[in-house]
Design an enzyme around this catalytic site. Structure first.
Site, PDB file in Angstrom:
ATOM      1  N   SER A 127       0.418  -1.931   1.737  1.00  0.00           N
ATOM      2  CA  SER A 127      -0.738  -1.213   1.191  1.00  0.00           C
ATOM      3  C   SER A 127      -0.994   0.141   1.855  1.00  0.00           C
ATOM      4  O   SER A 127      -2.148   0.557   1.979  1.00  0.00           O
ATOM      5  CB  SER A 127      -1.992  -2.090   1.253  1.00  0.00           C
ATOM      6  OG  SER A 127      -1.834  -3.245   0.443  1.00  0.00           O
ATOM      7  N   TRP A 173      10.564   1.482  -4.304  1.00  0.00           N
ATOM      8  CA  TRP A 173      10.103   1.429  -5.706  1.00  0.00           C
ATOM      9  C   TRP A 173      10.147   0.025  -6.287  1.00  0.00           C
ATOM     10  O   TRP A 173       9.668  -0.199  -7.404  1.00  0.00           O
ATOM     11  CB  TRP A 173      10.976   2.361  -6.571  1.00  0.00           C
ATOM     12  CG  TRP A 173      10.799   3.814  -6.276  1.00  0.00           C
ATOM     13  CD1 TRP A 173       9.937   4.398  -5.369  1.00  0.00           C
ATOM     14  CD2 TRP A 173      11.501   4.914  -6.889  1.00  0.00           C
ATOM     15  NE1 TRP A 173      10.070   5.762  -5.388  1.00  0.00           N
ATOM     16  CE2 TRP A 173      11.025   6.110  -6.319  1.00  0.00           C
ATOM     17  CE3 TRP A 173      12.492   4.996  -7.872  1.00  0.00           C
ATOM     18  CZ2 TRP A 173      11.504   7.371  -6.694  1.00  0.00           C
ATOM     19  CZ3 TRP A 173      12.971   6.246  -8.251  1.00  0.00           C
ATOM     20  CH2 TRP A 173      12.475   7.418  -7.662  1.00  0.00           C
ATOM     21  N   GLY A 225       5.042   0.885  -0.769  1.00  0.00           N
ATOM     22  CA  GLY A 225       5.384   0.255  -2.042  1.00  0.00           C
ATOM     23  C   GLY A 225       4.651   0.931  -3.188  1.00  0.00           C
ATOM     24  O   GLY A 225       5.006   2.029  -3.631  1.00  0.00           O
ATOM     25  N   GLY A 226       3.602   0.286  -3.664  1.00  0.00           N
ATOM     26  CA  GLY A 226       2.843   0.749  -4.830  1.00  0.00           C
ATOM     27  C   GLY A 226       2.539   2.248  -4.833  1.00  0.00           C
ATOM     28  O   GLY A 226       2.739   2.922  -5.855  1.00  0.00           O
ATOM     29  N   GLY A 259       0.893  -5.230  -1.331  1.00  0.00           N
ATOM     30  CA  GLY A 259       0.400  -5.202  -2.705  1.00  0.00           C
ATOM     31  C   GLY A 259      -1.010  -5.743  -2.869  1.00  0.00           C
ATOM     32  O   GLY A 259      -1.463  -5.981  -3.983  1.00  0.00           O
TER      33      GLY A 259
HETATM   34  P1  13P Z   1       2.760  -2.083  -1.000  1.00  0.00           P
HETATM   35  O1  13P Z   1       2.683  -0.704  -0.368  1.00  0.00           O
HETATM   36  O2  13P Z   1       2.678  -2.062  -2.479  1.00  0.00           O
HETATM   37  O3  13P Z   1       1.806  -3.030  -0.332  1.00  0.00           O
HETATM   38  O4  13P Z   1       4.231  -2.638  -0.669  1.00  0.00           O
HETATM   39  C1  13P Z   1       4.706  -2.586   0.621  1.00  0.00           C
HETATM   40  C2  13P Z   1       6.124  -2.978   0.619  1.00  0.00           C
HETATM   41  O5  13P Z   1       6.466  -4.116   0.343  1.00  0.00           O
HETATM   42  C3  13P Z   1       7.117  -1.928   0.910  1.00  0.00           C
HETATM   43  O6  13P Z   1       8.383  -2.470   1.101  1.00  0.00           O
END
Ligand code: 13P
Length: 251
Positions: free
Chosen positions: A211, A9, A232-233, A171
């Site tokens: 991503s 998160w 992540g996101g 991201g």
């Molecule tokens: P995103 O899925 O937002 O690209 O982030 C990946 C991440 O850094 C998970 O630790």
């Protein structure tokens, strides 16, 4: 080893009440999944409240970082013993966003070593800023792994996972191709096998992050042949994250 899907998160959400809601929604959505492990890594300040909710539940908690010392004059830090005491047994270490703030390979190594010694599991992030035609990015990932694992005895390999997170894919919506992810998984396994012997491969999961979402998870999982994801996101939207977990559970 069951595959694992972890939601990182990062610096979200903005309140404990929102964190409670997100955790509860995720927990409900994945409660019946049997072939995948599911976890979320909320900000440190929410861990103990969520740990109460997580008791006996499928969705377990992961810390986003940890300090290597057990106690003492280290303002702002949290130790493995403190995490274990609230039943948080997994820690993300060496995330590129933490490395970007100045964390060194040496500090990553100290955190990893302290974590496995404490009986917790270190999810070690590695990954290159950019790719080049000469394979320098492979050498960099190899160095990161060798440095991070320098204090880990063979007997503790079950307490280690590697998350390949190419920085250019974090991201950005610009995910690695399944081919990239697969090639890197094989490379990471070669490094692990050189360091510890082939038996290491059955103990250490290799995850992909960058991503990942419900649209690309299937291809990355089946063709990338990774052992799970660090999301992540997309982990901030319960339905998107649950769908990623369901895809892994189904495949
Ligand atoms: P995103 O899925 O937002 O690209 O982030 C990946 C991440 O850094 C998970 O630790």
């Amino acid at each position: 080893m069951k595959p694992i899907v972890i939601g990182n998160w990062k610096l979200n959400p903005t309140s404990l009440s929102l964190a409670n809601t997100l955790y509860t929604d995720v927990q409900k959505g994945v409660a019946r999944l049997r072939k995948v492990e599911v976890a979320v890594a909320p900000p440190m300040v929410f861990l103990s409240a969520l740990a109460e909710k997580a008791k006996g539940k499928k969705t377990f908690l992961v810390a986003q970082d940890v300090f290597w010392e057990k106690l003492g004059a280290h303002t702002g830090e949290v130790s493995n013993a403190m995490l274990s005491s609230i039943n948080v047994k997994h820690v993300i270490i060496g995330h590129s966003e933490v490395r970007e703030q100045g964390e060194t390979d040496d500090e990553v190594a100290k955190k990893v070593s302290a974590t496995v010694k404490a009986g917790n599991t270190a999810i070690i992030c590695v990954g290159e800023k950019e790719r080049d035609d000469h394979g320098h990015y492979l050498a960099l990932v190899e160095d990161q792994i060798r440095m991070a694992l320098q204090g880990v005895p063979k007997t503790k390999l079950g307490n280690v996972a590697i998350a390949y997170e190419p920085i250019w894919a974090i991201g950005t919506g610009n995910t690695a191709t399944a081919h990239d992810a697969h090639e890197m998984k094989l490379f990471i396994q070669k490094v692990l096998s050189d360091m510890f012997g082939r038996t290491a491969l059955s103990k250490i999961r290799v995850l992909y992050g960058g991503s990942v979402n419900k649209k690309n998870a299937e291809e990355l999982y089946t063709q990338g042949e990774v052992d799970g994801f660090l999301v992540g996101g997309a982990s901030l939207k319960a339905d998107n994250f649950i769908e990623v977990a369901k895809i892994v559970d189904r495949l």
